[in-house]
Enzyme design. Structure first.
Site, PDB file in Angstrom:
ATOM      1  N   PHE A 133     -55.693  79.765-172.739  1.00 36.48           N
ATOM      2  CA  PHE A 133     -54.645  80.312-172.102  1.00 36.48           C
ATOM      3  C   PHE A 133     -53.303  79.875-172.602  1.00 36.48           C
ATOM      4  O   PHE A 133     -53.189  78.520-172.951  1.00 36.48           O
ATOM      5  CB  PHE A 133     -54.641  79.827-170.688  1.00 36.48           C
ATOM      6  CG  PHE A 133     -53.409  80.834-169.979  1.00 36.48           C
ATOM      7  CD1 PHE A 133     -54.030  82.140-169.187  1.00 36.48           C
ATOM      8  CD2 PHE A 133     -52.228  80.242-169.499  1.00 36.48           C
ATOM      9  CE1 PHE A 133     -53.091  82.473-168.137  1.00 36.48           C
ATOM     10  CE2 PHE A 133     -51.233  80.728-168.833  1.00 36.48           C
ATOM     11  CZ  PHE A 133     -51.802  81.968-168.072  1.00 36.48           C
ATOM     12  N   ASP A 205     -59.446  72.407-168.147  1.00 37.18           N
ATOM     13  CA  ASP A 205     -58.500  73.130-167.199  1.00 37.18           C
ATOM     14  C   ASP A 205     -59.412  74.051-166.416  1.00 37.18           C
ATOM     15  O   ASP A 205     -60.269  74.901-166.985  1.00 37.18           O
ATOM     16  CB  ASP A 205     -57.661  74.036-168.033  1.00 37.18           C
ATOM     17  CG  ASP A 205     -56.463  74.732-167.348  1.00 37.18           C
ATOM     18  OD1 ASP A 205     -56.942  75.342-166.268  1.00 37.18           O
ATOM     19  OD2 ASP A 205     -55.581  75.196-167.869  1.00 37.18           O
ATOM     20  N   TYR A 230     -53.713  79.097-156.760  1.00 35.01           N
ATOM     21  CA  TYR A 230     -53.280  80.506-156.332  1.00 35.01           C
ATOM     22  C   TYR A 230     -54.312  81.588-156.864  1.00 35.01           C
ATOM     23  O   TYR A 230     -54.139  82.993-156.674  1.00 35.01           O
ATOM     24  CB  TYR A 230     -52.014  80.890-156.933  1.00 35.01           C
ATOM     25  CG  TYR A 230     -51.737  80.805-158.195  1.00 35.01           C
ATOM     26  CD1 TYR A 230     -51.870  81.609-159.100  1.00 35.01           C
ATOM     27  CD2 TYR A 230     -50.840  79.673-158.833  1.00 35.01           C
ATOM     28  CE1 TYR A 230     -51.699  81.405-160.471  1.00 35.01           C
ATOM     29  CE2 TYR A 230     -50.460  79.467-160.145  1.00 35.01           C
ATOM     30  CZ  TYR A 230     -50.919  80.479-160.867  1.00 35.01           C
ATOM     31  OH  TYR A 230     -50.529  80.447-162.214  1.00 35.01           O
ATOM     32  N   LYS A 231     -55.386  81.186-157.656  1.00 36.97           N
ATOM     33  CA  LYS A 231     -56.358  82.366-158.073  1.00 36.97           C
ATOM     34  C   LYS A 231     -57.455  82.301-157.202  1.00 36.97           C
ATOM     35  O   LYS A 231     -57.385  82.390-156.018  1.00 36.97           O
ATOM     36  CB  LYS A 231     -56.893  81.784-159.660  1.00 36.97           C
ATOM     37  CG  LYS A 231     -55.375  82.013-160.508  1.00 36.97           C
ATOM     38  CD  LYS A 231     -55.809  81.335-161.926  1.00 36.97           C
ATOM     39  CE  LYS A 231     -54.613  81.605-162.775  1.00 36.97           C
ATOM     40  NZ  LYS A 231     -54.876  81.160-164.178  1.00 36.97           N
ATOM     41  N   ARG A 379     -59.893  93.538-167.333  1.00 33.99           N
ATOM     42  CA  ARG A 379     -60.509  92.479-166.899  1.00 33.99           C
ATOM     43  C   ARG A 379     -60.683  92.634-165.393  1.00 33.99           C
ATOM     44  O   ARG A 379     -59.731  93.098-164.634  1.00 33.99           O
ATOM     45  CB  ARG A 379     -59.354  91.032-166.973  1.00 33.99           C
ATOM     46  CG  ARG A 379     -59.850  89.866-166.612  1.00 33.99           C
ATOM     47  CD  ARG A 379     -59.045  88.739-167.152  1.00 33.99           C
ATOM     48  NE  ARG A 379     -57.857  88.875-166.303  1.00 33.99           N
ATOM     49  CZ  ARG A 379     -57.121  87.707-166.021  1.00 33.99           C
ATOM     50  NH1 ARG A 379     -57.303  86.532-166.527  1.00 33.99           N
ATOM     51  NH2 ARG A 379     -56.014  87.832-165.327  1.00 33.99           N
TER      52      ARG A 379
HETATM   53  C1  LIG Z   1     -53.332  80.726-164.873  1.00 38.76           C
HETATM   54  C2  LIG Z   1     -53.207  79.808-165.958  1.00 38.76           C
HETATM   55  C3  LIG Z   1     -52.416  78.754-166.106  1.00 38.76           C
HETATM   56  C4  LIG Z   1     -51.126  79.017-165.012  1.00 38.76           C
HETATM   57  O1  LIG Z   1     -50.345  77.806-165.497  1.00 38.76           O
HETATM   58  P1  LIG Z   1     -49.012  77.877-164.367  1.00 38.76           P
HETATM   59  O2  LIG Z   1     -48.372  76.483-165.094  1.00 38.76           O
HETATM   60  O3  LIG Z   1     -49.736  77.689-162.978  1.00 38.76           O
HETATM   61  O4  LIG Z   1     -48.271  79.148-164.364  1.00 38.76           O
HETATM   62  C5  LIG Z   1     -52.708  77.761-166.786  1.00 38.76           C
HETATM   63  N1  LIG Z   1     -53.714  77.506-167.514  1.00 38.76           N
HETATM   64  C6  LIG Z   1     -54.755  78.750-167.606  1.00 38.76           C
HETATM   65  C7  LIG Z   1     -56.050  78.596-168.323  1.00 38.76           C
HETATM   66  C8  LIG Z   1     -54.599  79.585-166.649  1.00 38.76           C
HETATM   67  O5  LIG Z   1     -55.595  80.279-166.432  1.00 38.76           O
END
Ligand SMILES: *Cc1c(COP(=O)(O)O)cnc(C)c1O
Length: 418
Positions: A133, A205, A230-231, A379
């Site tokens: 990400f 992560d 939030y996921k 997805r």
């Molecule tokens: C969703 C996601 C994020 C989101 O980061 P925020 O700081 O909450 O916007 C970060 N890393 C990964 C791998 C994600 O899937």
């Protein structure tokens, strides 16, 4: 390969009747006519969250005002929620705080890891995946550029490159456990052991793992972890993230965001930063209490089941979707991007199609909500707490019909958020 018998919707309805998690759907408010396959991006709303928000706003804030920092447990909330979350990721109580964003927590964890490794200046490399990400890579870029000590970021192109990439120059291996785009699931214990054999630290992560797949941070002897609420954890839009610092690293965990919430005695109001003992040293400043409080509503639902029940249903749902796509959409140019092997699959299915964006928009118009990720990937996230087997059938049928009838607009305009 053995040919499996064709499935029917009736078969899926039987699976729903036999589903031990079926009752948990009632814990969530989902609009009627919607099949929500995007809980991997923004989890659905637990019914209890409206009442909880009302309680925080009318009673705790409205009536009790500043006394709520003590009386309603606001000050302790990052820790109480962290302890509630800990069993879902194989952590112990006192090792997690819910706070800040995933990006900011990555900053703290990367900074702490580089600080620990700074006694070995030859360790000048952070290894991650090019397909990670982007914010994870951006945060590593930001820190290393700002430190200006010759750190480099080595982007690998495949998990198979890890054994060659990790060496005596590696300070930190930083990976997302389940890849957001492909759904590829790393072997946490094996990769952590590989990093440690070379003297590197391991940061995970868990954005697409927490609440989605069983995670065993302590058993894997991982060094640090961060993740989203939030996921899959259904904490609400923009709900604070979490950071895990195991017992054994807490005394040496230091990061530059040394705000007063991480101080040993914040209300002494004295100059001179002295970190508090324990994981609360990962805190920085005042928390967004209304949003933070709602994280508890999502976690309460997880208290009614366990990650192994969730995992078996998740694999059954993703297996079913893959099988339906292969049996009923085989004449279309769909390519499975998510690994078929259970040991390498998260809780999503990603499919490549030349008109992926247009097909996703057509699905959304029919109430089947998935999302689009570059390049050309549809997805679909499968959240066992509120998705059933007939939902999977109906979603696959909607996609088959859209593809068969070409009922999509190949020139569809992109929205800002895809
Ligand atoms: C969703 C996601 C994020 C989101 O980061 P925020 O700081 O909450 O916007 C970060 N890393 C990964 C791998 C994600 O899937």
């Amino acid at each position: 390969m053995t040919t499996l018998p064709p499935l029917t919707r009736e078969h899926c309805a039987v699976l729903d009747v036999q589903d031990p998690l079926a009752a948990l759907r009632n814990e969530f408010l989902l609009p009627s006519g919607v099949i929500y396959l995007d809980g991997n991006s923004l989890g659905a709303r637990p019914k209890s969250s409206l009442q909880r928000a009302q309680e925080v706003i009318s009673q705790e804030w409205g009536q009790d005002l500043i006394t709520s920092w003590n009386k309603a447990g606001w000050f302790q909330m990052p820790s109480t929620l962290g302890d509630q979350l800990a069993p879902l990721v194989g952590a112990d109580a006192g090792e997690i705080v819910v706070t800040d964003t995933t990006s900011v927590n990555l900053f703290k964890a990367i900074a702490a890891a580089l600080h620990i490794q700074s006694a070995s200046p030859e360790r000048n490399t952070i290894i991650t995946e090019r397909s990670n990400f982007p914010t994870d890579i951006y945060m590593a870029e930001g820190i290393t550029r700002w430190l200006d000590r010759g750190y480099r970021i080595h982007l690998i192109d495949s998990p198979e490159d890890l054994p060659v990439a990790v060496n005596a120059q590696t300070a930190l291996v930083m990976l997302t456990h389940v890849n957001y785009r492909t759904g590829y699931l790393h072997d946490m214990a094996a990769v952590t052991a590989l990093a440690h054999r070379h003297g590197a630290l391991m940061l995970w992560d868990l954005a697409h793992s927490a609440g989605a797949v069983p995670v065993a941070l302590n058993a894997a002897e991982a060094d640090f972890a961060v993740g989203c609420t939030y996921k899959y954890l259904n904490g609400g839009p923009g709900a604070p993230a979490f950071i895990w610092v195991p017992q054994r690293h807490q005394a040496i965990f230091q990061h530059p965001l040394s705000g007063w919430w991480g101080h040993a005695n914040p209300f002494a109001m004295q100059p001179g930063f002295e970190p508090v003992a324990g994981v609360r040293r990962a805190l920085c400043g005042t928390q967004p209490i209304v949003s933070l409080a709602l994280v508890g509503c999502g976690l309460e639902v997880f208290g009614k089941t366990d990650m192994h029940a969730i995992r078996s249903k998740s694999l059954a749902l993703t297996d079913l979707f893959i099988r339906l796509v292969e049996q009923r959409c085989q004449q279309h140019a769909l390519e499975l991007v998510t690994p078929r092997a259970h040991a390498q699959r998260g809780s999503q299915v990603s499919l490549r199609h030349p008109h992926a964006y247009a097909v996703i928009q057509a699905l959304i118009r029919r109430g089947v909500i998935g999302d689009y990720r570059e390049p050309a990937i549809m997805r679909f996230g499968f959240t066992p707490l509120y998705i059933g087997f007939t939902d999977v059938w109906d979603a696959a049928e909607a996609m088959r019909d859209i593809l068969d009838s070409q009922d999509y607009d190949a020139n569809e305009q992109r929205h800002a958020v895809t």
